[in-house]
Enzyme design. Structure first.
Site, mmCIF file in Angstrom:
data_model
loop_
_atom_site.group_PDB
_atom_site.id
_atom_site.type_symbol
_atom_site.label_atom_id
_atom_site.label_comp_id
_atom_site.label_asym_id
_atom_site.label_seq_id
_atom_site.Cartn_x
_atom_site.Cartn_y
_atom_site.Cartn_z
ATOM 1 N N TYR A 1 -1.561 -1.032 10.361
ATOM 2 C CA TYR A 1 -1.586 -1.273 8.906
ATOM 3 C C TYR A 1 -0.306 -0.721 8.269
ATOM 4 O O TYR A 1 0.384 -1.420 7.523
ATOM 5 C CB TYR A 1 -2.820 -0.600 8.323
ATOM 6 C CG TYR A 1 -3.006 -0.788 6.837
ATOM 7 C CD1 TYR A 1 -3.543 -1.964 6.328
ATOM 8 C CD2 TYR A 1 -2.671 0.225 5.926
ATOM 9 C CE1 TYR A 1 -3.749 -2.138 4.955
ATOM 10 C CE2 TYR A 1 -2.872 0.058 4.563
ATOM 11 C CZ TYR A 1 -3.403 -1.117 4.082
ATOM 12 O OH TYR A 1 -3.606 -1.288 2.725
ATOM 13 N N SER B 1 0.868 -1.185 0.000
ATOM 14 C CA SER B 1 0.000 0.000 0.000
ATOM 15 C C SER B 1 0.896 1.224 0.000
ATOM 16 O O SER B 1 2.036 1.178 0.491
ATOM 17 C CB SER B 1 -0.854 0.012 1.268
ATOM 18 O OG SER B 1 -1.426 1.288 1.465
ATOM 19 N N LYS C 1 2.513 -3.204 6.520
ATOM 20 C CA LYS C 1 2.688 -3.093 5.066
ATOM 21 C C LYS C 1 4.124 -2.667 4.729
ATOM 22 O O LYS C 1 4.693 -3.096 3.722
ATOM 23 C CB LYS C 1 1.670 -2.113 4.469
ATOM 24 C CG LYS C 1 0.236 -2.641 4.469
ATOM 25 C CD LYS C 1 0.050 -3.788 3.471
ATOM 26 C CE LYS C 1 -1.400 -4.146 3.263
ATOM 27 N NZ LYS C 1 -1.631 -5.126 2.207
#
Ligand code: NDP
Length: 264
Positions: free
Chosen positions: A157, A144, A161
């Site tokens: 997150y 991402s 990532k």
């Protein structure tokens, strides 16, 4: 351009909806056989059936929780039995988070570590032997933009990532000599059903429509001023895992409408 993908076999985690499903559709349109996994069996089977009907390729659908090492082993065995080998692995399954570092418990960190990092580690360990049988392959890890440019509400997150991107680079170095190319794609805003769900909830609180909410998010963040469709992003996945991208190794590619604010 001939992408030279016809007759290959691709495995896509989280292939039942959103970006994963769009990549599955786009690969199937090139004549690629598929192994798709996700947890919700009904949605996964429906996705597989739709692709079979539309493109006439072989599609194995296997309910799998990629945070569970036993599920991954079972999936790899099924793929070997069904296809005898594999050419492409897309580590795509993942989801956003929302927390403060000071409040989030260890088990939440552990879950996202398993989902975004260990799933890719374990899937690669299980699938690379199947690629060796085909003389090579391509692995794409879907991280991402948040791996580089964190969003404030989802530190877990962002962190997991970012770890996925480094794992991808290390794996690329380890496997390049075996004709297996590993790369990462960092999408920006991609309009998946999950975004519509979020927009539905949050827009109601503000007294605006979901469309207006999404439009504002896009204009505030991406210079292009809109979300990408999953199909737009999928096209880049297809190129990158094809032999047409034969010199692309160990890199991270942004598909983000200009959202990344630094040169990388
Ligand atoms: P969706 O929520 O639309 O789809 C996620 C997919 O992953 C579903 O098929 C889901 O199926 C599956 N999945 C989730 N958890 C697991 C699990 N534990 N085991 C197996 N499958 C699982 O997500 P998107 O398409 O939006 O995102 C796909 C990837 O792209 C994610 O990794 C995300 O972080 C990344 N990304 C998305 C962006 C966006 O704007 N949409 C932007 C940047 C990156 P099921 O629930 O049935 O298991």
């Amino acid at each position: 351009m001939d992408l030279m993908l016809k007759g290959k076999t691709a495995i896509i985690t989280g292939g039942s909806v959103g970006i994963g499903l769009a990549v599955a559709e786009a690969l199937a349109a090139e004549g690629v056989d598929l192994a798709l996994c996700a947890r919700n069996e009904e949605r996964l089977s429906a996705a597989g059936e739709g692709i079979r009907k539309a493109h006439g390729v072989r599609v194995l659908t296997s309910p799998t929780d990629v945070t569970n090492p036993n599920d991954i082993e079972a999936l790899a065995q099924q793929i070997e039995k069904e296809f005898g080998g594999a050419d492409i692995l897309i580590n795509n399954a993942g989801t956003g988070s929302e927390e403060k570092i000071m409040d989030a418990p260890d088990d939440k960190w552990q879950y996202y570590w398993d989902l975004h990092v260990m799933a890719a580690v374990r899937m690669s360990r299980a699938v690379v032997p199947l690629m060796r049988k085909r003389g090579g392959g391509a692995i794409i890890n879907n991280a991402s933009i948040c791996a580089k440019q964190p969003l404030g509400y989802e530190p877990i997150y962002n962190t997991t990532k970012a770890a996925l991107v480094m794992f991808s680079k290390c794996l690329a170095n380890e496997l390049v000599g075996e004709n297996i190319r590993v790369n990462t794609i960092n999408p920006g805003l991609v309009l998946t059903p999950d975004w519509w769900k979020t927009a539905g909830i949050l827009s109601e609180k503000e007294g605006i429509t979901a469309e207006e909410y999404l439009d504002r998010i896009a204009k505030e963040n991406a210079p292009i001023g809109r979300f990408a469709s999953p199909e737009e992003v999928a096209k880049f996945f297809v190129f990158l895992c094809s032999p047409a991208a034969s010199y692309c190794v160990g890199s991270t590619y942004y598909v983000d409408g200009g959202w990344l604010r630094v040169v990388d």
